[in-house]
Design a protein around this motif. Structure first.
Motif, PDB file in Angstrom:
ATOM      1  N   SER A  13       9.529   0.375  -7.799  1.00  0.00           N
ATOM      2  CA  SER A  13       9.816   0.120  -6.396  1.00  0.00           C
ATOM      3  C   SER A  13      11.321   0.109  -6.132  1.00  0.00           C
ATOM      4  O   SER A  13      12.097  -0.399  -6.944  1.00  0.00           O
ATOM      5  N   GLY A  36       2.960   6.274  -1.392  1.00  0.00           N
ATOM      6  CA  GLY A  36       2.983   4.823  -1.260  1.00  0.00           C
ATOM      7  C   GLY A  36       2.654   4.361   0.139  1.00  0.00           C
ATOM      8  O   GLY A  36       2.034   3.303   0.333  1.00  0.00           O
ATOM      9  N   SER A 108      -3.768  -1.531  -4.066  1.00  0.00           N
ATOM     10  CA  SER A 108      -3.664  -0.213  -4.691  1.00  0.00           C
ATOM     11  C   SER A 108      -4.306  -0.147  -6.070  1.00  0.00           C
ATOM     12  O   SER A 108      -4.582   0.951  -6.566  1.00  0.00           O
ATOM     13  N   GLY A 134       5.545   8.460  -5.785  1.00  0.00           N
ATOM     14  CA  GLY A 134       4.616   7.348  -5.920  1.00  0.00           C
ATOM     15  C   GLY A 134       4.732   6.716  -7.290  1.00  0.00           C
ATOM     16  O   GLY A 134       5.822   6.617  -7.855  1.00  0.00           O
ATOM     17  N   ASP A 189       2.154  -3.060 -11.236  1.00  0.00           N
ATOM     18  CA  ASP A 189       2.076  -1.602 -11.339  1.00  0.00           C
ATOM     19  C   ASP A 189       1.949  -1.122 -12.775  1.00  0.00           C
ATOM     20  O   ASP A 189       1.271  -0.133 -13.056  1.00  0.00           O
TER      21      ASP A 189
END
Length: 234
Positions: A13, A36, A108, A134, A189
């Protein structure tokens, strides 16, 4: 007809993935797709429907509604940029808030959400000439992309960039909150069971902590040309 390839940009990010992708799309006359933003749009829908309370997601309600959700982009041919549409409504600004940022990793990581959006993303890349950024583009969405980049930067640099972006959009936030959010998203993530964030074996690692936008773009344009020449010879 000009030679065209697909470019996959992954990374943590606030590493500047979207900025680089937009710059490349504009320079190359390609289409930019912010994957995203698609996950943020689904997260926004869950928030607006009241399916997220006190940090907890009502997964069953979201999954029931998923087939009827439509996430698309309104493209501007002059800039090659798109604004995110959720069921036909422009949500480009509201999906960038901290409220959405706090929950997007939770949403997600759901397999059904990822499956739906990956299918949409892959359809968008069939004609080539796409730059998509992404967290699983080079590993899942476009595993055959001709150029894959993996961006990283120091966490303190990323937090400062994110805070500046928020202030430019008139959004409130503190350095500590942004830093904590980045650390949380990094963990989520990289540790999710399905399609975790990782560098593809054939991706180029790019640490842009000390690079200007111009320096980064120049490097990547060179790599694009090398790949075009390599995979699409005259």
């Amino acid at each position: 007809m000009p030679k065209r390839i697909n470019i996959a940009i992954d990374g943590f990010s606030s590493c500047g993935k979207s900025t680089l992708a937009k710059d490349l799309a504009e320079r190359l006359n390609y289409v930019y797709i912010d994957s995203g933003a698609m996950y943020r749009a689904v997260t926004l829908h869950a928030l607006e429907q009241g399916w997220i309370k006190n940090g907890h997601l009502d997964e069953e309600s979201l999954l029931r509604a998923l087939p009827s959700l439509d996430v698309s982009f309104l493209y501007h041919p002059d800039t090659h940029l798109g604004e995110t549409l959720l069921n036909g409504r422009n949500v480009e600004q509201v999906i960038r808030t901290m409220e959405v940022s706090r929950m997007v990793s939770t949403v997600s990581k759901l397999p059904a959400v990822r499956q739906k959006l990956v299918e949409l993303q892959q359809n968008l890349g069939k004609l080539k000439g796409v730059v998509m950024d992404g967290r699983d583009i080079g590993t899942v969405v476009f595993p055959d992309a001709e150029l894959k980049l993996f961006l990283t930067a120091r966490t303190d640099i990323r937090a400062k960039r994110r805070l500046l972006e928020m202030k430019e959009k008139g959004q409130q936030g503190s350095y500590i909150d942004v830093l904590e959010n980045l650390n949380h998203r990094d963990f989520e993530d990289t540790h999710r069971a399905l399609d975790p964030l990782r560098q593809a074996d054939d991706a180029i690692l790019l640490d842009n902590s000390e690079l200007s936008k111009e320096q980064q773009l120049a490097l990547c344009i060179d790599w694009v040309q090398q790949r075009i020449n390599a995979v699409i010879p005259d």
